[in-house]
Write an enzyme that holds these catalytic residues in place. Structure first.
Site, PDB file in Angstrom:
ATOM      1  CB  SER A 125      -0.856  -0.029   1.272  1.00  0.00           C
ATOM      2  OG  SER A 125      -1.405   1.243   1.519  1.00  0.00           O
ATOM      3  CE1 TYR A 149      -3.651  -2.683   5.823  1.00  0.00           C
ATOM      4  CE2 TYR A 149      -3.219  -0.368   5.353  1.00  0.00           C
ATOM      5  CZ  TYR A 149      -3.504  -1.646   4.916  1.00  0.00           C
ATOM      6  OH  TYR A 149      -3.625  -1.903   3.573  1.00  0.00           O
ATOM      7  CE  LYS A 153      -1.284  -4.307   3.454  1.00  0.00           C
ATOM      8  NZ  LYS A 153      -1.611  -5.648   2.966  1.00  0.00           N
TER       9      LYS A 153
HETATM   10  P1  NAD Z   1     -10.879  -7.067   1.660  1.00  0.00           P
HETATM   11  O1  NAD Z   1     -11.034  -7.031   3.135  1.00  0.00           O
HETATM   12  O2  NAD Z   1     -12.068  -6.816   0.817  1.00  0.00           O
HETATM   13  O3  NAD Z   1     -10.231  -8.450   1.208  1.00  0.00           O
HETATM   14  C1  NAD Z   1      -9.342  -9.183   2.037  1.00  0.00           C
HETATM   15  C2  NAD Z   1      -9.844 -10.625   2.071  1.00  0.00           C
HETATM   16  O4  NAD Z   1      -8.933 -11.382   2.869  1.00  0.00           O
HETATM   17  C3  NAD Z   1     -11.228 -10.765   2.710  1.00  0.00           C
HETATM   18  O5  NAD Z   1     -12.036 -11.549   1.844  1.00  0.00           O
HETATM   19  C4  NAD Z   1     -10.970 -11.485   4.030  1.00  0.00           C
HETATM   20  O6  NAD Z   1     -12.035 -12.325   4.385  1.00  0.00           O
HETATM   21  C5  NAD Z   1      -9.689 -12.249   3.713  1.00  0.00           C
HETATM   22  N1  NAD Z   1      -8.836 -12.538   4.882  1.00  0.00           N
HETATM   23  C6  NAD Z   1      -8.384 -11.669   5.825  1.00  0.00           C
HETATM   24  N2  NAD Z   1      -7.596 -12.305   6.690  1.00  0.00           N
HETATM   25  C7  NAD Z   1      -7.546 -13.611   6.315  1.00  0.00           C
HETATM   26  C8  NAD Z   1      -6.897 -14.765   6.832  1.00  0.00           C
HETATM   27  N3  NAD Z   1      -6.154 -14.729   7.933  1.00  0.00           N
HETATM   28  N4  NAD Z   1      -7.067 -15.937   6.184  1.00  0.00           N
HETATM   29  C9  NAD Z   1      -7.823 -16.005   5.057  1.00  0.00           C
HETATM   30  N5  NAD Z   1      -8.464 -14.948   4.528  1.00  0.00           N
HETATM   31  C10 NAD Z   1      -8.330 -13.762   5.155  1.00  0.00           C
HETATM   32  O7  NAD Z   1      -9.705  -6.025   1.298  1.00  0.00           O
HETATM   33  P2  NAD Z   1      -9.265  -5.452  -0.121  1.00  0.00           P
HETATM   34  O8  NAD Z   1      -9.659  -4.036  -0.196  1.00  0.00           O
HETATM   35  O9  NAD Z   1      -9.637  -6.382  -1.206  1.00  0.00           O
HETATM   36  O10 NAD Z   1      -7.683  -5.465   0.082  1.00  0.00           O
HETATM   37  C11 NAD Z   1      -6.893  -6.570  -0.314  1.00  0.00           C
HETATM   38  C12 NAD Z   1      -5.457  -6.318   0.098  1.00  0.00           C
HETATM   39  O11 NAD Z   1      -5.014  -5.087  -0.465  1.00  0.00           O
HETATM   40  C13 NAD Z   1      -5.261  -6.181   1.603  1.00  0.00           C
HETATM   41  O12 NAD Z   1      -4.045  -6.811   1.954  1.00  0.00           O
HETATM   42  C14 NAD Z   1      -5.165  -4.699   1.815  1.00  0.00           C
HETATM   43  O13 NAD Z   1      -4.387  -4.369   2.941  1.00  0.00           O
HETATM   44  C15 NAD Z   1      -4.486  -4.246   0.537  1.00  0.00           C
HETATM   45  N6  NAD Z   1      -4.772  -2.845   0.205  1.00  0.00           N
HETATM   46  C16 NAD Z   1      -6.076  -2.427   0.087  1.00  0.00           C
HETATM   47  C17 NAD Z   1      -6.359  -1.092  -0.185  1.00  0.00           C
HETATM   48  C18 NAD Z   1      -7.779  -0.600  -0.280  1.00  0.00           C
HETATM   49  O14 NAD Z   1      -8.000   0.608  -0.169  1.00  0.00           O
HETATM   50  N7  NAD Z   1      -8.769  -1.443  -0.497  1.00  0.00           N
HETATM   51  C19 NAD Z   1      -5.300  -0.181  -0.365  1.00  0.00           C
HETATM   52  C20 NAD Z   1      -3.990  -0.644  -0.264  1.00  0.00           C
HETATM   53  C21 NAD Z   1      -3.735  -1.989   0.024  1.00  0.00           C
END
Ligand code: NAD
Ligand code: UDP
Length: 339
Positions: A125, A149, A153
């Site tokens: 991120s 958080y 990362k």
């Molecule tokens: P999200 O919460 O929609 O998706 C994450 C998924 O991981 C969920 O389906 C959740 O159930 C699953 N999960 C969490 N912990 C788990 C575990 N221990 N075992 C199995 N499954 C697990 O989030 P997103 O927005 O799709 O983000 C995906 C990734 O991208 C994350 O790592 C997040 O930190 C990163 N990210 C997201 C954003 C954003 O704004 N959405 C920005 C930068 C980085």
């Protein structure tokens, strides 16, 4: 046909990437514990692709479940999305964040090593740049975290860099996302936050659909073109596509490499509200309130490395992002729980 393990593949970005993988002839295998996603997303993916992805309902930290996936499937590479991502929650419950995110990543890497799989694309991120002030931000900018958080990362990135130094078999792309928004153009999958959305665009969308009465604009006195905060919003379809580009580029990487994933353009809060109003054909009521603690005025990416080394570039502009976000929200006013 390459098999790709997609951790967190039922989530917002993961589900869009699974669709892109299926449509481009890959065979994704999802592992997700559904802690922040709805099982219905799998039906929606099937509806879009006429093909149902393999899904394993398991926690990443369940080593036996993870190992059995590698025993059942010949996994070529892993895209690691699974993680908790709410900044405020990470401040109030840091141990849960370190356990889930850092321990989850460590278990994954160990099981991958044991099964001879060394190709990984990791969801990082722009939060790893902390309060960067020099714009645009390139990948050499100093790294810092301002909340647990962000630390997870940074820690996972460091673990992956160390791993690539220790074992030259590894190829790792760290994708540093800026501000993911929008949804698949079918309106069948999209972001469905639990509770009050922390992020701007889901909040604006819930105002548009009548679930909230107005947007609180956090600060109107920043040094930006209209006084409100500027961010680099990126369409989730462009983001999904970046993962496919990263997969294709993995073999040519020298160990571990970070890439900014954004458009390179900044838009203010008022720009977003205006574009969303146009997309949904109604005014979005808003009120300018105090700044949110910890926010920077401006953040946008230098995307030249992704363009040259991943052969990837964002295609969608803000108007398209807001139209696609609105289609998802208006077709699913209560998210996945609405039908
Ligand atoms: P999200 O919460 O929609 O998706 C994450 C998924 O991981 C969920 O389906 C959740 O159930 C699953 N999960 C969490 N912990 C788990 C575990 N221990 N075992 C199995 N499954 C697990 O989030 P997103 O927005 O799709 O983000 C995906 C990734 O991208 C994350 O790592 C997040 O930190 C990163 N990210 C997201 C954003 C954003 O704004 N959405 C920005 C930068 C980085
Ligand atoms: N923002 C806002 N009202 C909200 C949520 C966010 O004014 O309800 C502003 C926030 O101050 C920032 C921009 O919108 O300038 C993007 O915020 P978001 O939380 O979506 O992303 P981040 O700040 O993490 O980049």
């Amino acid at each position: 046909m390459q098999k790709i393990l997609v951790t967190g593949g039922a989530g917002y970005i993961g589900s869009h990437t699974v669709v892109a993988l299926l449509q481009q002839g890959y065979e994704p295998v999802i592992v997700d514990n559904f802690s922040n996603s709805h099982p219905r997303v799998i039906d929606r993916i099937e509806q879009i692709c006429n093909q149902r992805p393999s899904v394993v309902d398991a926690d990443l930290r369940d080593t036996d479940a993870l190992a059995s996936i590698f025993q059942t499937h010949e996994i070529d590479a892993v895209i690691h999305f699974a993680g908790l991502k709410a900044v405020g929650e990470s401040v109030t419950d840091p141990v849960r964040y370190y356990e889930n995110n850092v321990q989850g990543a460590l278990q994954l890497i160990k099981v991958m090593s044991q099964h001879g799989c060394h190709r990984l694309v990791f969801s990082s991120s722009a939060t790893v740049y902390g309060n960067a002030t020099r714009m645009p931000i390139n990948e050499q900018a100093p790294l810092q975290a301002t909340n647990p958080y962000g630390w997870t990362k940074l820690m996972i990135e460091q673990i992956l860099r160390d791993l690539c130094v220790a074992d030259p078999a590894w190829r790792v792309a760290l994708l540093r996302y800026f501000n993911p928004v929008a949804a698949h153009q079918s309106g069948l999958i999209g972001e469905d936050p639990n509770g009050i959305p922390n992020n701007l665009v889901p909040f604006v969308a819930q105002v548009a659909v009548g679930r909230r009465d107005h947007v609180a604009v956090f600060g109107g006195d920043y040094d930006t073109h209209d006084g409100t905060g500027v961010r680099d919003y990126i369409h989730v379809l462009d983001l999904a596509d970046a993962h496919l580009s990263a997969l294709r580029a993995l073999d040519g990487l020298d160990g571990c490499r970070a890439f900014n994933i954004g458009t390179g353009n900044g838009h203010s809060v008022l720009d977003v509200i205006r574009a969303f109003s146009q997309a949904c054909g109604q005014d979005i009521p808003y009120q300018v309130v105090d700044r949110r603690p910890g926010d920077v005025a401006t953040s946008y990416a230098d995307v030249s490395r992704s363009q040259s080394e991943l052969a990837w570039q964002a295609k969608f502009d803000l108007a398209q992002m807001m139209q696609d976000h609105w289609r998802w929200q208006s077709q699913n006013p209560q998210g996945y729980g609405s039908d």
